[in-house]
Design an enzyme around this catalytic site. Structure first.
Site, short mmCIF file in Angstrom:
data_model
loop_
_atom_site.label_atom_id
_atom_site.label_comp_id
_atom_site.label_asym_id
_atom_site.label_seq_id
_atom_site.Cartn_x
_atom_site.Cartn_y
_atom_site.Cartn_z
N MET A 30 0.85 -1.20 0.00
CA MET A 30 0.00 0.00 0.00
C MET A 30 0.89 1.25 0.00
SD MET A 30 -3.44 -0.94 2.03
CE MET A 30 -2.88 -0.65 3.67
N LEU A 33 6.63 3.08 1.65
CA LEU A 33 7.57 1.96 1.72
C LEU A 33 8.65 2.19 2.78
CD1 LEU A 33 8.01 1.31 -2.11
CD2 LEU A 33 6.37 0.25 -0.53
N HIS A 34 9.05 1.08 3.40
CA HIS A 34 10.15 1.09 4.36
C HIS A 34 11.01 -0.13 4.11
CE1 HIS A 34 7.71 -1.91 6.37
NE2 HIS A 34 6.71 -1.05 6.44
N HIS A 37 9.35 -3.52 3.36
CA HIS A 37 8.93 -3.75 1.97
C HIS A 37 10.15 -4.04 1.08
CE1 HIS A 37 5.63 -0.87 3.34
NE2 HIS A 37 4.94 -1.92 2.94
N GLN A 61 -10.24 -2.52 2.60
CA GLN A 61 -9.73 -3.11 3.84
C GLN A 61 -9.67 -2.10 4.99
OE1 GLN A 61 -5.93 -4.21 1.76
NE2 GLN A 61 -5.01 -3.81 3.74
N ASP A 150 2.64 -9.18 9.44
CA ASP A 150 1.19 -9.35 9.34
C ASP A 150 0.90 -10.85 9.28
OD1 ASP A 150 0.57 -6.52 9.17
OD2 ASP A 150 1.62 -6.61 7.25
N MET A 184 9.17 -2.63 11.70
CA MET A 184 8.93 -1.57 10.71
C MET A 184 7.47 -1.63 10.25
SD MET A 184 12.17 -0.55 8.84
CE MET A 184 13.78 -0.64 9.59
N SER A 185 6.87 -0.46 10.13
CA SER A 185 5.48 -0.36 9.70
C SER A 185 5.25 1.02 9.11
CB SER A 185 4.55 -0.54 10.92
OG SER A 185 3.26 -0.07 10.62
#
Ligand code: PAF
Length: 290
Positions: A30, A33-34, A37, A61, A150, A184-185
């Site tokens: 989505m 990015l970090h 990803h 979602q 996740d 990370m998020s």
């Protein structure tokens, strides 16, 4: 890197690559990015001939009171990062390309979607499963990459692929953490400096669970109680759930053995953060994957 925004263009590019015998690796995201990803992208590049990344903030979602409108979006920055990684195609469709006005089909992975996140975000996994299935149909990947952070999403997608016999292999990659342990998020950007410190309590509570198990504790209720107690010491933290479940079925366990998932969702300020620990017990020996 080619950026495509239309479903038909992406399908033509994917079919063309397949016709040339290329193996396609796909990383659905989505955006915002970090390194988490990017670790998926690097793995896809290692494993396959051609890497496709999608950036699509999927409205299906998000619940009505969730952060769909405020979800961080920066396509220019994300494109730069992906170009730097040598990605072949960025697929970044507008919402109406994925959900035209007459769109009416959904897919639900029933049982695995019900506990944990499902209790707090009704409809969430229906939105995830539907968009992931649609993206698979558009990108036609041989392999698709998801992050263990996740954990429930990974199980839902594995089941979707198995139940519907989708011709794609799902690769689950380890959680990527900041040096101090914070997973990370994209939602970490919501944290103030003080909240960023508080957020470390998620990782600390998983560390506490590991200590307890290493010391011989096998009662899920006791492990969860201690984790909650640690988190509740932080006035800025609000727990949605802390759960110890079977990693395959996501059902509660009576005792810590086999493959176990400890998963938690905690609000820190306006950021709802997830983290988890995967534990494997074989012949009385435990391995811990954070
Ligand atoms: O994990 C995410 O970023 C999303 O849930 C996904 C898999 C891209 C589907 O929108």
């Amino acid at each position: 890197m080619k950026t495509l925004t239309r479903v038909a263009e992406m399908q033509v590019a994917a079919s063309g690559a397949r016709a040339l015998g290329k193996r396609l690796g796909f990383v659905p995201t989505m955006g915002a990015l970090h390194e988490g990803h990017l670790s998926l992208v690097r793995r896809a590049k290692q494993d396959t001939d051609l890497t496709v990344v999608s950036i699509f903030v999927n409205p299906a979602q998000f619940g009505p009171s969730e952060d769909y409108l405020n979800y961080p979006r920066d396509l220019e920055r994300d494109s730069g990062l992906l170009r730097g990684e040598g990605v072949d195609f960025l697929f970044a469709p507008p919402v109406e390309e994925i959900y035209p006005s007459d769109f009416q089909t959904c897919v639900a992975v029933e049982r695995l979607s019900t506990p944990l996140e499902g209790q707090f975000r009704p409809g969430y996994f229906r939105g995830v499963a539907t968009v992931v299935l649609k993206l698979f149909n558009i990108v036609q990947p041989h392999l698709a990459y998801f992050g263990q952070k996740d954990a429930q999403q990974c199980r839902v997608i594995q089941q979707l692929v198995r139940d519907l016999k989708l011709p794609v292999e799902i690769v689950i990659c380890p959680i990527v953490r900041e040096p101090d342990g914070l997973a990370m998020s994209s939602r970490n950007t919501y944290l103030s400096t003080e909240e960023r410190q508080t957020a470390l309590v998620l990782y600390k509570s998983l560390g506490r669970a590991r200590e307890l198990i290493q010391a011989g504790e096998r009662r899920p209720a006791e492990i969860v109680r201690e984790m909650r107690q640690l988190i509740e010491q932080e006035p800025r933290a609000r727990i949605d759930y802390v759960a110890l479940v079977d990693a395959a079925t996501l059902e509660p366990l009576e005792c810590v053995d086999g493959t176990v998932l400890i998963a938690l969702a905690v609000w820190i300020g306006r950021a709802r953060l997830l983290d988890n620990l995967l534990i494997e017990e074989r012949d009385g020996r435990f391995t811990f994957q954070f």
